[in-house]
Design a protein around this motif. Structure first.
Motif: not given
Length: 458
Positions: A189-216
């Motif tokens: 969504s915003c192009g921010a680099e090196k976003i860390e994600l975890w293997d969890i079922p909960e929805k995860q958000l980009c810390p910069h733009c707050k839009n959804a990011v997915y492990p895949s």
């Protein structure tokens, strides 16, 4: 005058055009080798060694296909994408019992293929949104992640999902430390680099733009998705990458489910993929993780005195296949050749001034071999590379072409010869069966998907 006559006349005009003739006179192009050049080419082929290990009893053959269907005749630009992956388990002993000389009972082969399973996926393509997402791309990303998360061995256990396997593979990248975390190249969504994600079922958000990011998102298939026009490229990238991730997925499940006996199971199992052992496009980075994962598994097998696992890719088209067909009549039967980059550049790709790059360095985890069997059939196939990485490119370029580095190449050849398919040139029975169950043909398969899509959106 018929259209055929018109077309032929047009071709003649082009061929006889003096500018075209002058252009062709100034071009060099590949011709069939003869004389000393042919002798030099044939000298690269060596006798097939004996099988170093007993053949595995269980063969898993994998193939995939995809198709874009219009949801309405009135709006052909509104499309949904379908992907089908076939996984066929074939037991060698059961197949061997069906052979009578050179003939096989096709009805009994059909019974063997009952262990076939197909995975089907649907994706929003052009001019379509999924679950209220703001764009086709965001809907595609969400559908892809849901597909990997829901594709699992145990419906009640998310850790058996393909998405968790993606985490395990991604852990082999330098920037990913641990099995339960991966790092995105950038936020879609915003192009921010090196976003860390975890293997969890909960929805995860980009810390910069707050839009959804997915492990895949780490596969970067979303970069090929657009809001208008065909998204066939993205479907093809998903099909290609998923087929190879699936190999690691099966192995991981066996290892984690049966930690005390998985080596015995793996030593009696092999994988055959329709196509090269390679991942192309934006997801190509994962090929190196697959290579490391399979290398580590094979080291465990070899250290325990067992045969390394066979991962075989069968190629039926492309420049190497075309070239081998051209020279095949001159190659002695029961010989093979480990294809080098120098040979490829000189004789196949016609690159007289090759660059310093190594073929397949960024995409392949298999090596090309050319084989003429005892029955005089021609095969181009990939053997799993016997290296953990390719960091030293110059050394890798040389070592990958040394046949002595492939300690089970005779076993690969014996397996190929056992499953030679008379009905499909340059194919194997497991590949032909997997292709049958994965194929989405334009007629009638594709037409059925068109009707399905259209009926769902009326």
């Amino acid at each position: 005058m018929s259209n055929t006559t018109i077309d032929r006349t047009s071709y003649i005009d082009i061929i006889e055009n003096p500018d075209v003739k002058s252009f062709l006179d100034n071009c060099d192009f590949m011709v069939e080798p003869t004389g000393k050049e042919l002798d030099e080419i044939i000298s690269h082929f060596v006798s097939v060694p004996d099988a170093e290990y007993d053949l595995p009893q269980k063969i898993i053959s994998i193939d995939g296909s995809n198709y874009e269907a219009s949801v309405r005749k009135e709006m052909p630009f509104t499309k949904v994408g379908f992907v089908k992956i076939s996984n066929l388990l074939l037991k060698r002993n059961a197949y061997k019992d069906l052979s009578y000389g050179r003939f096989v009972n096709p009805f009994e082969v059909a019974k063997l293929s009952r262990d076939n399973t197909s995975l089907s996926f649907a994706f929003p393509s052009s001019n379509m949104k999924y679950k209220g997402e703001m764009s086709v791309r965001d809907g595609f990303r969400r559908a892809l992640d849901e597909s990997l998360y829901n594709c699992r061995f145990d419906d009640s256990d998310p850790s058996t999902s393909v998405r968790t396997t993606l985490f395990r593979l991604a852990s082999h990248k330098a920037e990913n430390l641990g099995n339960d975390k991966l790092t995105l190249f950038k936020c879609p969504s915003c192009g921010a680099e090196k976003i860390e994600l975890w293997d969890i079922p909960e929805k995860q958000l980009c810390p910069h733009c707050k839009n959804a990011v997915y492990p895949s998102d780490c596969l970067r298939i979303w970069e090929d998705v657009g809001d208008a026009g065909s998204n066939q490229s993205a479907l093809t990238r998903f099909t290609n990458s998923f087929m190879h991730i699936l190999i690691a997925h099966y192995i991981r499940f066996l290892k984690e489910k049966s930690p005390d006996s998985y080596l015995n199971a793996l030593s009696d199992l092999c994988f055959i993929v329709n196509g090269p052992l390679a991942v192309f496009g934006n997801p190509a980075w994962i090929h190196s993780c697959i290579l490391k994962y399979l290398y580590d598994i094979n080291q465990e097998l070899i250290s325990s005195g067992r045969a390394p696992i066979i991962v075989l890719g069968v190629l039926k088209s492309g420049p190497v296949c075309d070239y081998f067909k051209m020279i095949g009549n001159f190659v002695p039967s029961d010989t093979l050749f480990c294809l080098s980059d120098d040979f490829r550049n000189q004789y196949i790709t016609f690159d007289r001034d090759p660059s310093s790059t190594t073929f397949g360095a960024e995409t392949y985890y298999g090596q090309d071999f050319l084989l003429k069997t005892q029955n005089a059939k021609l095969f181009v196939f990939n053997v799993l590379l016997p290296f953990r990485d390719k960091q030293d490119k110059e050394s890798f370029k040389i070592e990958k072409a040394r046949i002595t580095n492939y300690r089970n190449i005779g076993t690969y050849v014996k397996l190929i010869e056992e499953f030679e398919c008379d009905l499909h040139s340059a194919s194997l029975v497991p590949v032909a069966l997997a292709q049958k169950y994965s194929a989405i043909s334009l007629e009638p398969g594709g037409k059925v998907l068109d009707l399905l899509a259209q009926s769902s959106f009326r």
